[in-house]
Design a protein around this motif. Structure first.
Motif, PDB file in Angstrom:
ATOM      1  N   ALA A   1     -62.058  23.559  34.889  1.00 56.22           N
ATOM      2  CA  ALA A   1     -62.958  24.505  34.224  1.00 56.22           C
ATOM      3  C   ALA A   1     -63.114  25.739  35.111  1.00 56.22           C
ATOM      4  O   ALA A   1     -63.278  25.615  36.324  1.00 56.22           O
ATOM      5  N   GLY A   2     -63.011  26.912  34.482  1.00 56.52           N
ATOM      6  CA  GLY A   2     -63.118  28.153  35.255  1.00 56.52           C
ATOM      7  C   GLY A   2     -61.770  28.738  35.657  1.00 56.52           C
ATOM      8  O   GLY A   2     -61.684  29.895  36.040  1.00 56.52           O
TER       9      GLY A   2
ATOM     10  N   HIS B   1     -58.062  30.272  34.891  1.00 56.10           N
ATOM     11  CA  HIS B   1     -57.603  31.193  33.846  1.00 56.10           C
ATOM     12  C   HIS B   1     -56.080  31.128  33.781  1.00 56.10           C
ATOM     13  O   HIS B   1     -55.419  31.037  34.815  1.00 56.10           O
TER      14      HIS B   1
ATOM     15  N   LYS C   1     -60.702  25.739  25.419  1.00 60.42           N
ATOM     16  CA  LYS C   1     -61.784  26.723  25.555  1.00 60.42           C
ATOM     17  C   LYS C   1     -63.111  25.969  25.719  1.00 60.42           C
ATOM     18  O   LYS C   1     -63.949  26.330  26.541  1.00 60.42           O
ATOM     19  N   ALA C   2     -63.276  24.891  24.955  1.00 54.00           N
ATOM     20  CA  ALA C   2     -64.508  24.103  25.037  1.00 54.00           C
ATOM     21  C   ALA C   2     -64.683  23.493  26.435  1.00 54.00           C
ATOM     22  O   ALA C   2     -65.800  23.232  26.870  1.00 54.00           O
ATOM     23  N   PHE C   3     -63.571  23.264  27.137  1.00 52.26           N
ATOM     24  CA  PHE C   3     -63.638  22.746  28.510  1.00 52.26           C
ATOM     25  C   PHE C   3     -63.606  23.884  29.543  1.00 52.26           C
ATOM     26  O   PHE C   3     -63.347  23.651  30.715  1.00 52.26           O
ATOM     27  N   HIS C   4     -63.802  25.107  29.059  1.00 56.29           N
ATOM     28  CA  HIS C   4     -63.901  26.296  29.925  1.00 56.29           C
ATOM     29  C   HIS C   4     -62.625  26.602  30.694  1.00 56.29           C
ATOM     30  O   HIS C   4     -62.673  27.087  31.821  1.00 56.29           O
TER      31      HIS C   4
ATOM     32  N   GLU D   1     -60.041  29.263  30.774  1.00 57.96           N
ATOM     33  CA  GLU D   1     -59.979  30.619  30.226  1.00 57.96           C
ATOM     34  C   GLU D   1     -58.525  31.032  30.025  1.00 57.96           C
ATOM     35  O   GLU D   1     -57.638  30.550  30.729  1.00 57.96           O
TER      36      GLU D   1
ATOM     37  N   ASN E   1     -59.224  34.395  39.118  1.00 56.46           N
ATOM     38  CA  ASN E   1     -59.181  32.956  38.844  1.00 56.46           C
ATOM     39  C   ASN E   1     -57.939  32.539  38.049  1.00 56.46           C
ATOM     40  O   ASN E   1     -57.882  31.419  37.533  1.00 56.46           O
TER      41      ASN E   1
END
Ligand SMILES: *Cc1c(COP(=O)(O)O)cnc(C)c1O
Length: 379
Positions: free
Chosen positions: A87-88, A90, A110-113, A115, A134
């Motif tokens: 998560a986080g 990209h 996207k739901a798990f972040h 990007e 990132n």
């Protein structure tokens, strides 16, 4: 050894226990452990299965990698690779990526972040501009689907190296016979083995190859933990399909070129997209990184209604999703492979309502041309 020979002799073609020239389908979930204090190669089939292992080692050899992995589908392979990120993180993705990849990145991941940014990967400065602090990976697909756009792999990989990004390539359209991204410096290769690797429209599967042990361990942890593995029967079908890969790709590629050249001369056809055509804008870059143009092409008719009529008229070719089988398949990206994409975005990418994608099969080309000729008699 030449590639065609490697398909037949790659060290994974003979059963170690019986000498059988076809790897048995080890239809077993678990394995006797005579000494529970020792680790064995095979303990439970989510972790390892001999039929799957033969396939996994084979794809590793063919892609010029160190480790291979077999998954329940191409999307399971892609999802499992994406699940190695955090998560986080990209990732930069080419915008005309496979529709299912576009969908999971924009929904599930996207739901798990995780990007993401979508870019035109043919525009190298555009890749550079999309890279953030990132950013961890660059996800490419060349030729792209369905417009057969070409990304310069070596140039894109050089950009990724500068920023210490992993490079992931969906190599489904080319197969390791025609293009080996790991040898060009990519880190992870993904296949929908459902397509040319299986080759007979009878199995759904996915494969991954990497040439780095640490990365291999990360993917193995997801494969074993998440568990989207391919069953032994389907592994066997892929092992069998692979043996004729070169023969099929050669013949289907020749058919595709002839059909593309013929289509380009037909009045109702507005444009043909195939990297084997002289006028294809990515042709030079493509042939610098691949040994053939493959067997997928697409074309636009002058009107949307004509595309629908063409699909009603065609007799020999099937109208279906998927590609890479022995039979010629016509598909309609607008409502099939790219239905998940918002209409505005789809049209911006040129995936218009008059576009048809063809996966050219093993039929005799004369028969295909006469079938297409009849289907093009539109009024
Ligand atoms: C079909 C396809 C996929 C997805 O594979 P499945 O086996 O259908 O899950 C991914 N990438 C490309 C380029 C494909 O054609």
């Amino acid at each position: 050894m030449q590639f065609g020979t490697k398909l037949i002799h790659n060290g994974n073609e003979i059963d170690k226990h019986t000498g059988a020239l076809s790897i048995p389908i080890y239809q077993a979930s678990t394995y006797h452990q005579p000494d529970v204090e020792l680790r064995q190669d095979f303990e439970y089939s989510r972790s390892a299965n001999p039929t799957r292992q033969a396939l996994e080692n084979t794809i590793a050899v063919l892609e010029g990698g160190k480790r291979g992995f077999a998954f329940a589908s191409g999307m399971a392979a892609t999802s499992s690779v994406l699940a190695t990120f955090t998560a986080g993180d990209h990732i930069v993705i080419c915008e005309d990526v496979y529709g299912g990849t576009y969908r999971i990145v924009n929904t599930l991941f996207k739901a798990f972040h995780l990007e993401s940014s979508f870019v035109d990967a043919a525009d190298l400065p555009g890749i550079n501009r999309a890279i953030r602090k990132n950013t961890r990976a660059l996800f490419l697909e060349t030729p792209s689907n369905p417009l057969l756009k070409i990304t310069d792999l070596q140039a894109a990989i050089a950009i990724a190296r500068e920023h210490r990004l992993l490079v992931i390539v969906d190599n489904t359209f080319m197969t390791p016979y025609l293009q080996r991204p790991l040898e060009l410096g990519a880190d992870i290769v993904i296949h929908s083995a459902t397509k040319f690797i299986g080759g007979h429209s009878d199995v759904v599967g996915g494969l991954v190859a990497v040439n780095n042990e640490e990365l291999g361990n990360r993917i193995y942890a997801v494969q074993n933990g998440f568990g989207a593995i391919l069953g032994p029967q389907d592994c066997w079908l892929l092992l069998r399909g692979l043996k004729t890969l070169k023969l099929r790709m050669d013949f289907q590629g020749q058919n595709a070129l002839r059909l593309a050249e013929w289509l380009a001369r037909q009045k109702p056809v507005q444009q043909v997209y195939y990297p084997g055509l002289k006028e294809h804008p990515g042709r030079e870059v493509h042939f610098a990184q691949a040994d053939g143009a493959g067997a997928v092409l697409s074309f636009k008719l002058r009107q949307r209604d004509n595309a629908l009529r063409f699909m009603k008229n065609i007799r020999l070719a099937a109208v279906a999703v998927s590609l890479g089988g022995v039979e010629t398949i016509v598909s309609y990206p607008a409502t099939m492979s790219h239905a998940a994409m918002p209409e505005q975005e789809r049209l911006r990418l040129g995936i218009t309502d008059n576009l048809l994608r063809i996966s050219v099969g093993l039929e005799e080309c004369e028969d295909l041309i006469s079938d297409f000729g009849l289907a093009l008699e539109l009024d």
